[in-house]
Every structure is written in structure tokens, then in C-alpha cells.
Motif scaffolding. Structure first.
Motif, PDB file in Angstrom:
ATOM      1  N   VAL A  26       0.826  -1.212   0.000  1.00 14.13           N
ATOM      2  CA  VAL A  26       0.000   0.000   0.000  1.00 14.13           C
ATOM      3  C   VAL A  26       0.860   1.262   0.000  1.00 14.13           C
ATOM      4  O   VAL A  26       0.402   2.315  -0.443  1.00 14.13           O
ATOM      5  CB  VAL A  26      -1.015   0.037   1.167  1.00 14.13           C
ATOM      6  CG1 VAL A  26      -1.969  -1.130   1.094  1.00 14.13           C
ATOM      7  CG2 VAL A  26      -0.344   0.114   2.509  1.00 14.13           C
ATOM      8  N   GLY A  27       2.087   1.164   0.479  1.00 17.95           N
ATOM      9  CA  GLY A  27       2.983   2.303   0.435  1.00 17.95           C
ATOM     10  C   GLY A  27       3.518   2.572  -0.957  1.00 17.95           C
ATOM     11  O   GLY A  27       3.861   3.704  -1.300  1.00 17.95           O
ATOM     12  N   ARG A  28       3.572   1.546  -1.762  1.00 18.60           N
ATOM     13  CA  ARG A  28       4.142   1.684  -3.093  1.00 18.60           C
ATOM     14  C   ARG A  28       3.095   1.928  -4.175  1.00 18.60           C
ATOM     15  O   ARG A  28       3.368   2.607  -5.162  1.00 18.60           O
ATOM     16  CB  ARG A  28       4.942   0.437  -3.419  1.00 18.60           C
ATOM     17  CG  ARG A  28       5.601   0.512  -4.755  1.00 18.60           C
ATOM     18  CD  ARG A  28       6.614  -0.564  -4.943  1.00 18.60           C
ATOM     19  NE  ARG A  28       7.135  -0.454  -6.290  1.00 18.60           N
ATOM     20  CZ  ARG A  28       8.385  -0.543  -6.603  1.00 18.60           C
ATOM     21  NH1 ARG A  28       9.265  -0.782  -5.657  1.00 18.60           N
ATOM     22  NH2 ARG A  28       8.783  -0.441  -7.838  1.00 18.60           N
ATOM     23  N   TYR A  29       1.906   1.351  -4.032  1.00 17.83           N
ATOM     24  CA  TYR A  29       0.896   1.411  -5.086  1.00 17.83           C
ATOM     25  C   TYR A  29      -0.407   2.021  -4.575  1.00 17.83           C
ATOM     26  O   TYR A  29      -0.815   1.755  -3.457  1.00 17.83           O
ATOM     27  CB  TYR A  29       0.581   0.001  -5.612  1.00 17.83           C
ATOM     28  CG  TYR A  29       1.786  -0.730  -6.121  1.00 17.83           C
ATOM     29  CD1 TYR A  29       2.363  -0.397  -7.339  1.00 17.83           C
ATOM     30  CD2 TYR A  29       2.365  -1.753  -5.381  1.00 17.83           C
ATOM     31  CE1 TYR A  29       3.479  -1.068  -7.807  1.00 17.83           C
ATOM     32  CE2 TYR A  29       3.479  -2.426  -5.839  1.00 17.83           C
ATOM     33  CZ  TYR A  29       4.032  -2.075  -7.054  1.00 17.83           C
ATOM     34  OH  TYR A  29       5.134  -2.734  -7.514  1.00 17.83           O
ATOM     35  N   ALA A  30      -1.060   2.786  -5.453  1.00 20.19           N
ATOM     36  CA  ALA A  30      -2.437   3.206  -5.183  1.00 20.19           C
ATOM     37  C   ALA A  30      -3.270   1.951  -5.386  1.00 20.19           C
ATOM     38  O   ALA A  30      -3.205   1.322  -6.438  1.00 20.19           O
ATOM     39  CB  ALA A  30      -2.867   4.295  -6.154  1.00 20.19           C
ATOM     40  N   THR A  31      -4.011   1.559  -4.393  1.00 23.41           N
ATOM     41  CA  THR A  31      -4.677   0.267  -4.462  1.00 23.41           C
ATOM     42  C   THR A  31      -6.044   0.307  -3.803  1.00 23.41           C
ATOM     43  O   THR A  31      -6.445   1.325  -3.240  1.00 23.41           O
ATOM     44  CB  THR A  31      -3.787  -0.828  -3.837  1.00 23.41           C
ATOM     45  OG1 THR A  31      -4.318  -2.105  -4.159  1.00 23.41           O
ATOM     46  CG2 THR A  31      -3.649  -0.662  -2.342  1.00 23.41           C
ATOM     47  N   THR A  32      -6.720  -0.814  -3.881  1.00 24.92           N
ATOM     48  CA  THR A  32      -8.034  -0.980  -3.256  1.00 24.92           C
ATOM     49  C   THR A  32      -7.955  -2.142  -2.275  1.00 24.92           C
ATOM     50  O   THR A  32      -6.993  -2.907  -2.279  1.00 24.92           O
ATOM     51  CB  THR A  32      -9.104  -1.288  -4.314  1.00 24.92           C
ATOM     52  OG1 THR A  32      -8.800  -2.542  -4.929  1.00 24.92           O
ATOM     53  CG2 THR A  32      -9.188  -0.191  -5.366  1.00 24.92           C
TER      54      THR A  32
END
Length: 177
Positions: A26-32
């Protein structure tokens, strides 16, 4: 060993290492939440699990959502705006939200964004593809049919696509109120 060093197998995951993986993701990617759950399930299949109880992937995704590390509604709105700027219509936005695992309530604002920018998205699409008013010359019927199909695949409604594709070069349609 000839030429290639073998990688040492990674140790199976435990509760702490699973949380560290989730935090890195979650720190690296915009995610769901759905994408995080899918990522963690894949990592568990690859590396295994050492805990006595099954891993709490769902609880971890919800915890990260409550902490604000994941915001499905903001992700959906951002994705809708981005796709609209690139010339994609509401149907294509809906498909992207479904693929990202966005729930109905979290995607409501994104659907509104897609509806509000429908005209601008169609205009961006015909400009990028040089259709209708942006074409260098009038299209023959077969090329118009293909251009119309391309706009529909990009998620634009038939009526809106027709307004742009049926135009001659330089003849811009009037924006609907």
C-alpha cells in the motif's frame, strides 16, 4: 552451478511478515481493498503460511482501510477522472472499477465524475484519434463505421459517438446542456 546462482527459497509467511508485505504494497501502489487481498493471497500461495490459524487477509485489508492507508472511494474517483482525461467513457470507467474490486457505494462519486465529463472525454477521444471534426478529410462510410465502433469500445454511448463521428473536419457539434 553453471552461470546462474539459485535463489534461496523465501521462508513461509507469519502474521508479522504478512502485515509488512501489506504495508509495503500500500505504500508503493495506489490500491483498493480487493487488490490488496488478491496480492496477499498470491503471496500466501507462493510462500506458504506458518501460523496455526488461517491468515486474516480480510481483517488486514479492513484495518488498512480504517487507518486510511487504502481509500476505495478516492481510488475510484481518481481512476474515473484519469480515464476521462484520456478519452474513455462511462462504460469503460465502470469496467475499470469492477476490475479493481470497487464496491457500489465506493464507486458512486466516480460514476458521477464519468457522467459529468462524458462530453469532454468524447472530445478528447476524437481529438486523439483524429475522428470527425479533427479528421484531415471526410471519412468514407466504412471508416465512419470503424470510428464509431472504436468510440463505443472506449465506453461512449452510441448517441454521443454519432454526434462526433458524423461531423466533417472542422465542424464541431454543439455541446448539450
Amino acid at each position: 552451478m553453471t552461470g546462474q546462482a539459485r535463489k534461496k527459497p523465501r521462508p513461509p509467511l507469519d502474521r508479522e511478515s504478512l502485515e509488512q508485505l501489506a504495508l509495503f504494497y500500500v505504500g508503493r501502489y495506489a490500491t483498493t481493498r480487493a487488490k490488496l487481498r488478491s496480492y496477499l493471497a498470491r503471496k500466501l500461495r507462493e510462500r506458504g503460511w506458518v501460523g496455526k490459524r488461517p491468515p486474516a487477509i480480510e481483517a488486514l485489508a479492513e484495518k488498512f482501510s480504517e487507518l486510511g492507508y487504502i481509500d476505495d472511494a478516492a481510488f475510484a474517483a481518481s481512476r474515473a477522472a484519469s480515464l476521462g482525461r484520456r478519452g474513455y467513457g462511462a462504460r469503460r470507467v465502470e469496467q475499470a472499477l469492477y476490475a479493481a474490486g470497487i464496491e457500489e457505494a465506493d464507486g458512486a462519486d466516480a460514476r458521477g465524475i464519468a457522467a459529468d465529463q462524458a462530453w469532454d472525454a468524447a472530445l478528447a477521444f476524437v481529438r486523439k484519434r483524429r475522428f470527425g471534426p479533427y479528421a484531415s478529410q471526410s471519412f468514407d462510410p466504412d471508416r465512419k463505421r470503424k470510428a464509431l465502433a472504436a468510440m463505443i469500445r472506449a465506453g461512449h454511448p452510441y448517441e454521443l459517438a454519432r454526434k462526433f463521428i458524423d461531423r466533417d473536419p472542422g465542424d464541431f457539434p454543439e455541446r448539450d446542456a
